[in-house]
Design a protein around this motif. Structure first.
Motif, mmCIF file in Angstrom:
data_model
loop_
_atom_site.group_PDB
_atom_site.id
_atom_site.type_symbol
_atom_site.label_atom_id
_atom_site.label_comp_id
_atom_site.label_asym_id
_atom_site.label_seq_id
_atom_site.Cartn_x
_atom_site.Cartn_y
_atom_site.Cartn_z
ATOM 1 N N ALA A 186 -61.119 13.491 21.952
ATOM 2 C CA ALA A 186 -59.887 14.153 21.529
ATOM 3 C C ALA A 186 -58.668 13.495 22.176
ATOM 4 O O ALA A 186 -57.640 13.274 21.512
ATOM 5 C CB ALA A 186 -59.945 15.638 21.899
ATOM 6 N N ILE A 187 -58.767 13.171 23.453
ATOM 7 C CA ILE A 187 -57.647 12.541 24.163
ATOM 8 C C ILE A 187 -57.337 11.177 23.564
ATOM 9 O O ILE A 187 -56.172 10.815 23.368
ATOM 10 C CB ILE A 187 -57.974 12.440 25.671
ATOM 11 C CG1 ILE A 187 -58.003 13.841 26.295
ATOM 12 C CG2 ILE A 187 -56.951 11.565 26.401
ATOM 13 C CD1 ILE A 187 -58.725 13.900 27.620
ATOM 14 N N ALA A 188 -58.385 10.408 23.241
ATOM 15 C CA ALA A 188 -58.175 9.090 22.644
ATOM 16 C C ALA A 188 -57.454 9.206 21.304
ATOM 17 O O ALA A 188 -56.583 8.381 20.969
ATOM 18 C CB ALA A 188 -59.522 8.379 22.464
ATOM 19 N N LEU A 189 -57.783 10.239 20.521
ATOM 20 C CA LEU A 189 -57.118 10.445 19.231
ATOM 21 C C LEU A 189 -55.657 10.872 19.394
ATOM 22 O O LEU A 189 -54.783 10.467 18.622
ATOM 23 C CB LEU A 189 -57.869 11.518 18.439
ATOM 24 C CG LEU A 189 -59.184 11.108 17.783
ATOM 25 C CD1 LEU A 189 -59.892 12.337 17.234
ATOM 26 C CD2 LEU A 189 -58.936 10.103 16.662
ATOM 27 N N ALA A 249 -67.897 26.090 26.251
ATOM 28 C CA ALA A 249 -69.186 25.794 25.621
ATOM 29 C C ALA A 249 -69.641 24.432 26.140
ATOM 30 O O ALA A 249 -69.326 23.386 25.565
ATOM 31 C CB ALA A 249 -69.058 25.791 24.102
ATOM 32 N N ASN A 250 -70.380 24.440 27.240
ATOM 33 C CA ASN A 250 -70.663 23.214 27.975
ATOM 34 C C ASN A 250 -71.532 22.219 27.217
ATOM 35 O O ASN A 250 -71.528 21.031 27.541
ATOM 36 C CB ASN A 250 -71.337 23.564 29.310
ATOM 37 C CG ASN A 250 -70.476 24.465 30.165
ATOM 38 O OD1 ASN A 250 -69.412 24.072 30.613
ATOM 39 N ND2 ASN A 250 -70.928 25.691 30.382
ATOM 40 N N ALA A 254 -66.706 13.753 38.924
ATOM 41 C CA ALA A 254 -66.850 12.519 38.152
ATOM 42 C C ALA A 254 -66.280 12.683 36.741
ATOM 43 O O ALA A 254 -65.691 11.740 36.182
ATOM 44 C CB ALA A 254 -68.316 12.097 38.087
ATOM 45 N N GLU A 255 -66.437 13.869 36.168
ATOM 46 C CA GLU A 255 -65.890 14.121 34.832
ATOM 47 C C GLU A 255 -64.372 14.183 34.870
ATOM 48 O O GLU A 255 -63.692 13.674 33.971
ATOM 49 C CB GLU A 255 -66.478 15.424 34.289
ATOM 50 C CG GLU A 255 -67.981 15.328 34.023
ATOM 51 C CD GLU A 255 -68.607 16.645 33.650
ATOM 52 O OE1 GLU A 255 -69.439 16.666 32.718
ATOM 53 O OE2 GLU A 255 -68.279 17.669 34.290
ATOM 54 N N TYR A 256 -63.815 14.776 35.921
ATOM 55 C CA TYR A 256 -62.355 14.775 36.056
ATOM 56 C C TYR A 256 -61.827 13.355 36.247
ATOM 57 O O TYR A 256 -60.739 13.024 35.767
ATOM 58 C CB TYR A 256 -61.932 15.654 37.230
ATOM 59 C CG TYR A 256 -61.987 17.142 36.932
ATOM 60 C CD1 TYR A 256 -61.321 17.667 35.826
ATOM 61 C CD2 TYR A 256 -62.698 18.007 37.746
ATOM 62 C CE1 TYR A 256 -61.375 19.022 35.542
ATOM 63 C CE2 TYR A 256 -62.748 19.371 37.476
ATOM 64 C CZ TYR A 256 -62.094 19.866 36.372
ATOM 65 O OH TYR A 256 -62.142 21.214 36.093
ATOM 66 N N GLN A 257 -62.588 12.511 36.921
ATOM 67 C CA GLN A 257 -62.161 11.115 37.100
ATOM 68 C C GLN A 257 -62.123 10.398 35.759
ATOM 69 O O GLN A 257 -61.214 9.588 35.506
ATOM 70 C CB GLN A 257 -63.107 10.414 38.080
ATOM 71 C CG GLN A 257 -62.924 10.887 39.519
ATOM 72 C CD GLN A 257 -63.997 10.368 40.462
ATOM 73 O OE1 GLN A 257 -65.141 10.139 40.063
ATOM 74 N NE2 GLN A 257 -63.649 10.198 41.734
ATOM 75 N N LEU A 258 -63.079 10.693 34.885
ATOM 76 C CA LEU A 258 -63.051 10.116 33.543
ATOM 77 C C LEU A 258 -61.828 10.581 32.762
ATOM 78 O O LEU A 258 -61.172 9.785 32.071
ATOM 79 C CB LEU A 258 -64.330 10.501 32.785
ATOM 80 C CG LEU A 258 -65.642 9.875 33.259
ATOM 81 C CD1 LEU A 258 -66.819 10.503 32.523
ATOM 82 C CD2 LEU A 258 -65.625 8.366 33.042
ATOM 83 N N VAL A 312 -67.325 17.003 28.142
ATOM 84 C CA VAL A 312 -66.408 15.938 28.546
ATOM 85 C C VAL A 312 -66.309 14.837 27.496
ATOM 86 O O VAL A 312 -65.211 14.300 27.268
ATOM 87 C CB VAL A 312 -66.812 15.373 29.932
ATOM 88 C CG1 VAL A 312 -68.133 14.622 29.877
ATOM 89 C CG2 VAL A 312 -65.696 14.493 30.498
ATOM 90 N N ASN A 313 -67.378 14.491 26.819
ATOM 91 C CA ASN A 313 -67.298 13.447 25.794
ATOM 92 C C ASN A 313 -66.431 13.885 24.610
ATOM 93 O O ASN A 313 -65.705 13.066 24.031
ATOM 94 C CB ASN A 313 -68.701 13.049 25.319
ATOM 95 C CG ASN A 313 -69.469 12.311 26.401
ATOM 96 O OD1 ASN A 313 -68.910 11.471 27.103
ATOM 97 N ND2 ASN A 313 -70.751 12.627 26.547
#
Length: 374
Positions: free
Chosen positions: A144-147, A132-133, A165-169, A138-139
């Motif tokens: 979620a990763i930060a949590l 579901a783009n 660029a999103e994969y780099q983030l 990505v945000n």
């Protein structure tokens, strides 16, 4: 640099299929007697002609795997973030045209699911979502990763294909591995199973591992959905894709998974049946062809098969999996993406691994040591 699309277009599906089914007994024996195998040898080992040599293949596979990876099995668990999806995929329970209750975990729910996994001893988590783009993008993943980062040693993702660029983030945020499955390398069949949504773009999905590699992600996981097309031909193209990626992104590690088409809401029946015997053959073929490849088996497979495969070629297994968002504690009744076959809890699976003479490992190799095991 030649991309994989150009390589793929040089092949004919029918010619590869003819080559596989025309493999001779002599071709198989030649492949089994070699130390360093080519893609032609891989064709021999996945062919019908190799079936009588399965026991010999399994013995050699076990030796190669133990020499390269030792007697360990790495365990992880998926954490489903959302079943929202903007694609129509005729084999998936999350398909947009399925009239189901949709759910995306909020921060509180995400942490509740994480704590349930931590209580099982899980230290390597795979974040999974529908595609579901606009809502799960990505945000959302970065949040979620930060949590989750304080609670898990390794975080991997299996979500929609993203831009470089999103994969780099995501790499900068600490994502360890990205799994992306082409589903099938047969263009026409791919269109049939993916009639609507961004996933219907075959070439964009095909180029995804390149974008992941260029972003510097530590590990890339590939595979096809076994049952959509002839598993032998699709597996050849998967191997060819891995060979291309290893040549161009040699510092990256690679894994292969073997999802067989499982029952799901609104899904189609498999067009091609892959028996347990043939799945074992396929696992052995990948290991003998590429000793550095990590091989993963999910809870799609039944208890008996998973137990018997432990001492042969597998290096990674999921365990105690729930394939619905909130499935561990928040919303156990939400729709699953597919039915799980091995429903044993984490401790039972860990004890079974020990019983087989292997050690369960609750996270993947440390990236700081990865240069020692490539």
């Amino acid at each position: 640099m030649t991309d994989f699309k150009e390589i793929l277009d040089q092949y004919s599906w029918e010619e590869i299929q003819t080559k596989i089914y025309g493999t001779s007994d002599q071709d198989v024996r030649r492949a089994l007697n070699k130390e360093h195998l080519t893609l032609s040898d891989f064709i021999a080992l996945i062919s019908p002609a190799a079936t009588p040599y399965l026991e010999q293949m399994a013995v050699k596979t076990q030796q190669v795997t133990q020499r390269r990876f030792g007697k360990t099995i790495q365990l992880y668990a998926p954490l489903y973030l959302s079943n929202e999806c903007q694609n129509i995929c005729t084999y998936c329970g999350f398909s947009m045209d399925n009239k189901i209750r949709r759910k995306t975990l909020n921060n509180t729910e995400l942490l509740l699911e994480a704590m349930a996994l931590k209580s099982m001893g899980v230290n390597h988590v795979l974040l999974v979502s529908g595609e579901a783009n606009k809502t799960v993008e990505v945000n959302y993943f970065l949040q979620a990763i930060a949590l989750l980062k304080p609670h898990f040693s390794q975080i991997s993702i299996e979500v929609q294909p993203l831009d470089q660029a999103e994969y780099q983030l995501l790499q900068a945020a600490g994502v360890y591995a990205v799994l992306v499955y082409q589903e099938t390398y047969h263009r026409e069949v791919y269109k049939k199973y993916h009639p609507k949504g961004k996933k219907s773009n075959f070439d964009y999905r095909l180029d995804t591992p390149d974008r992941i590699g260029q972003a510097g992600i530590h590990k890339i996981g590939l595979g096809v959905l076994l049952g959509l097309e002839d598993w032998r031909v699709d597996s050849f193209f998967t191997a060819a894709h891995i060979a291309y990626l290893q040549k161009n992104y040699w510092q990256t590690r690679y894994s292969i998974s073997f999802p067989r088409l499982r029952p799901a809401a609104g899904s189609v029946a498999p067009n091609f049946h892959l028996s347990d015997k043939h799945l074992l053959q396929l696992i052995c073929a990948y290991r003998l062809w590429n000793e550095n490849l990590e091989i993963s088996i999910s809870t799609r497979e039944n208890e008996s098969f998973r137990d018997h495969i432990i001492p042969i070629g597998v290096t990674t297994m999921s365990a105690a999996s729930k394939t619905n968002p909130g499935g561990y504690v928040v919303d156990p009744q939400a729709l699953e993406q597919f039915e799980v076959s091995d429903e044993r809890d984490m401790e039972t699976i860990k004890n079974q691994i020990r019983k087989m003479g292997y050690s369960p490992v609750m996270k993947d190799w440390e990236s700081t040591y990865s240069g020692l095991i490539r």
